[in-house]
Enzyme design. Structure first.
Site, short mmCIF file in Angstrom:
data_model
loop_
_atom_site.label_atom_id
_atom_site.label_comp_id
_atom_site.label_asym_id
_atom_site.label_seq_id
_atom_site.Cartn_x
_atom_site.Cartn_y
_atom_site.Cartn_z
CG ASP A 75 -0.20 -0.07 2.52
OD1 ASP A 75 1.03 0.14 2.55
OD2 ASP A 75 -0.86 -0.32 3.55
CG ASP B 21 -5.55 -5.84 1.88
OD1 ASP B 21 -6.22 -5.02 1.22
OD2 ASP B 21 -5.12 -5.59 3.03
CB CYS C 16 -10.20 -28.16 7.83
SG CYS C 16 -8.90 -26.95 7.48
CB CYS D 208 -5.23 -26.24 7.41
SG CYS D 208 -5.66 -26.33 9.16
CB CYS E 278 -7.74 -29.31 10.50
SG CYS E 278 -8.59 -27.84 11.11
CG HIS F 252 -8.16 -23.38 10.85
ND1 HIS F 252 -8.60 -24.54 10.26
CD2 HIS F 252 -9.27 -22.60 11.00
CE1 HIS F 252 -9.90 -24.48 10.09
NE2 HIS F 252 -10.35 -23.32 10.53
#
Lengths: 434, 434
Positions: A130, A302, A340, A342, A345, A371
């Site tokens: 930014d 974002d 999930c 990830c 998990c 996660h």
């Protein structure tokens, strides 16, 4: 990232003799390994039959981004609690870093000397910076805004600084992100007079940034402002489109207005933006907002939301947020979310994660962040798949039917609490700051 | 870890009908996937020609450990800032977890219900738990020691608890580590009268622990105490050897005595221990101490040193510690240590690591911990290689010639500072506690 090699070019033989930014900025040790002349490219692969949602591909010197895409925030050259390998494994294709923070610490020159932001933080994928404007208006103290720019005091040590359009372009050149932003002024969304003033400056600064833009490997986005005022939003979009930026950001939303106001502004703004250029909605990351905004034609998002929530033990699931500190998880052998994929998990129980948070173990923040970022990346993948299969609106409906939305009043109260913490340095906890 | 599969057996058909610890402790959900009847095995593969150093192999139900080995400390069921994948990639073959901490939070029953410590924390390699005694004597408040055990108040919430030999055996059974320890009393090393009293209790408790020991997949170690008094150390070693434990720990060292006193005690104790059983020096992790202790025949070490130093920005190199916060690293593009193969050194500069520490970013603690644990694991690999090649003493000399040793006075002052922090709850920083 598939085509990353395509964009990797050895430095031309005369680069070291005449490095364009070395000469201009007096930066030594500047040794950027990527091609310096490849521009950004964007193509819309498909537009949804029933909405403005679109599937796209954004190509940058550091890799491709499938859109709609969500960028986790790496405020201080690190997505809090994660390392670059985590990001790659999570399927992250774009991260955001904050110019204001990096300018103050460690300094843009330091980062340039270390080979630019990508090399400094070990992330070779696309980066967006930014302009620093938003933090100046939300975080810094003693602001004085003039048509030339904004003077402010650092929230770290009170030191005095000035951001002008030319200065933030120079800083972003030194950082070396793929997508960079014009300096803009983010006004309180309901204040008409302030928005008129701020918009005039934002437009003048956009023009100045465009003139100061030099690195051809950095794509400069204009930022549409205008608060919740349809005519100002329209005026802003038309003015910036006239400057022909390669991409457009929409700023000044998710800063206190209602979700309905936000969507109304998108409904006015997006149709005025060129269809063949990427559209980036700044600072928006709540799943329900992403879905509605994708439906209105947004390509990039974002937000600190998934990472900040994670550090506060709030975990995202398709059924809404759960707070893993809750006593009911003490002996819960299930993963945070069934099914999930990830790392958290696949390997750990809710009981373990709760224990880590109760014991304030560093691993808690890392697993929770993994996660939550996975949740966002998986959501974007599902969104893209749904668009590709002409079933985006039904996917959106199904998702929203299960996902409870935090009421506006609760969100406003949370925003206020964060603001209060920021105002007192002692209240800035390590985990909560970003 | 190569032979881990060898030790993995499906549960016998009648295990679920008659789970031995379920029946005894009333723990539900106990579903340990590993064999429950394989004992620990240890073999000395080679003894150094010029010293007592030895190369060994310790086989546990969760994998093999090449000795001499260093175990990082996972106080609260996590090696601070690392995840189990990190540990495996670092080549860690054994970790230590603290019975005192886990008993208080989340509770041994909770961990047993979640399938035991290995499954709870996602670490399928070997684990060692201490008895909790050391923390009771160093961390808890309002201690009352009797021959039966020790009553104390939790450092977390002031709640009252009692540790007896039977109780700590039961807790360690519930946790399910591969190597477990007898309850002992660690006395101030220079206080003769206290050491005599404490030793009598330590011996009685060792006998009681041995009698209370049930799980055949857990190897119970006796702990030699006796302060800095040669006759007490000798008496302790002889008494415990008489109880025929499968392994021996040496406790009460690195708790305030000089390095010379520590080595003198090892010189007295180790020769009295059976050559065919593993010898574990508790709480010792300074590289110079490890080298001297390996030379005297020690096989196992554990210490918070590398992980605690890392969180305080102190990084281990073969030339000694560096503090990465130092201003001289601001623009240093080199890795923490040239030639180091850890993830941190392969991807990041000193400048970046310094920035992360200055910005208090969570990634700082993780990267620094990865480096320091790698340093220790690499040191142990080098030690084993040197023993295998009959050049251990020259390796030790070469290492110590380059590695500056922290003077005794500085170490004593640091220990005092840590003690003061512990005494006041507000002074317990997240990063520093363990």
């Amino acid at each position: 990232m598939k085509n990353r090699k395509l964009w990797t070019r050895p430095l031309s033989p005369d680069f070291k003799a005449h490095p364009p930014w070395f000469a201009v900025h007096g930066v030594s040790g500047y040794n950027r390994p990527m091609a310096l002349t490849m521009p950004m490219a964007f193509s819309v692969l498909r537009t949804d039959r029933d909405s403005q949602a679109r599937l796209g591909r954004l190509i940058t010197p550091h890799g491709e981004i499938a859109t709609p895409a969500f960028a986790p925030v790496g405020t201080q050259a690190t997505v809090k609690a994660l390392d670059p390998r985590d990001l790659r494994e999570l399927g992250v294709e774009l991260i955001l870093a904050n110019t204001y923070h990096l300018y103050l610490r460690p300094g843009a020159e330091v980062i340039a000397e270390m080979g630019g932001l990508h090399r400094f933080m070990g992330w070779e994928g696309p980066i967006l910076t930014d302009s620093g404007g938003f933090q100046v208006f939300s975080l810094a103290a003693n602001r004085t805004v003039t048509d030339e720019g904004v003077a402010f005091r650092s929230h770290l040590d009170g030191s005095l600084h000035v951001f002008t359009p030319e200065k933030v372009m120079r800083i972003q050149e030194l950082l070396g992100a793929d997508l960079i932003m014009c300096l803009d002024e983010c006004a309180e969304p309901h204040d008409r007079a302030y928005n008129e003033q701020a918009l005039a400056r934002t437009h003048a600064w956009a023009e100045a940034c465009r003139n100061a833009h030099r690195r051809p490997d950095q794509a400069l986005f204009g930022i549409v402002q205008g608060g919740i005022f349809p005519d100002l939003r329209q005026q802003s979009a038309e003015f910036l489109v006239g400057l022909d930026f390669p991409g457009y950001a929409i700023g000044g939303l998710s800063v206190g207005e209602t979700k309905e106001e936000m969507q109304a502004m998108l409904g006015i703004t997006v149709p005025l933006l060129p269809a063949n250029k990427p559209r980036y909605l700044m600072g928006v990351g709540a799943p329900e907002d992403i879905l509605e905004s994708v439906a209105r034609g947004i390509d990039l998002f974002d937000c600190v939301l998934p990472t900040r929530l994670a550090r506060n033990a709030a975990l995202l699931t398709r059924q809404g947020r759960i707070n893993i500190r809750n006593a009911r998880f003490e002996r819960d052998p299930a993963p945070v979310e069934e099914g999930c994929r990830c790392y958290c998990c696949r390997h750990f129980s809710r009981a373990y994660l709760r224990h880590l948070f109760k014991a304030e173990e560093l691993l808690a923040y890392r697993l929770a962040t993994i996660h939550n970022v996975h949740f966002m990346i998986a959501l974007m993948q599902d969104i893209r798949e749904a668009i590709a299969q002409d079933r985006f609106l039904s996917f959106k409906e199904q998702f929203l039917a299960r996902y409870p939305i935090i009421p506006h009043e609760v969100r406003a109260a949370n925003r206020e609490k964060r603001g209060a913490r920021r105002a007192t340095p002692s209240g800035m906890s390590r985990a909560g700051r970003s």
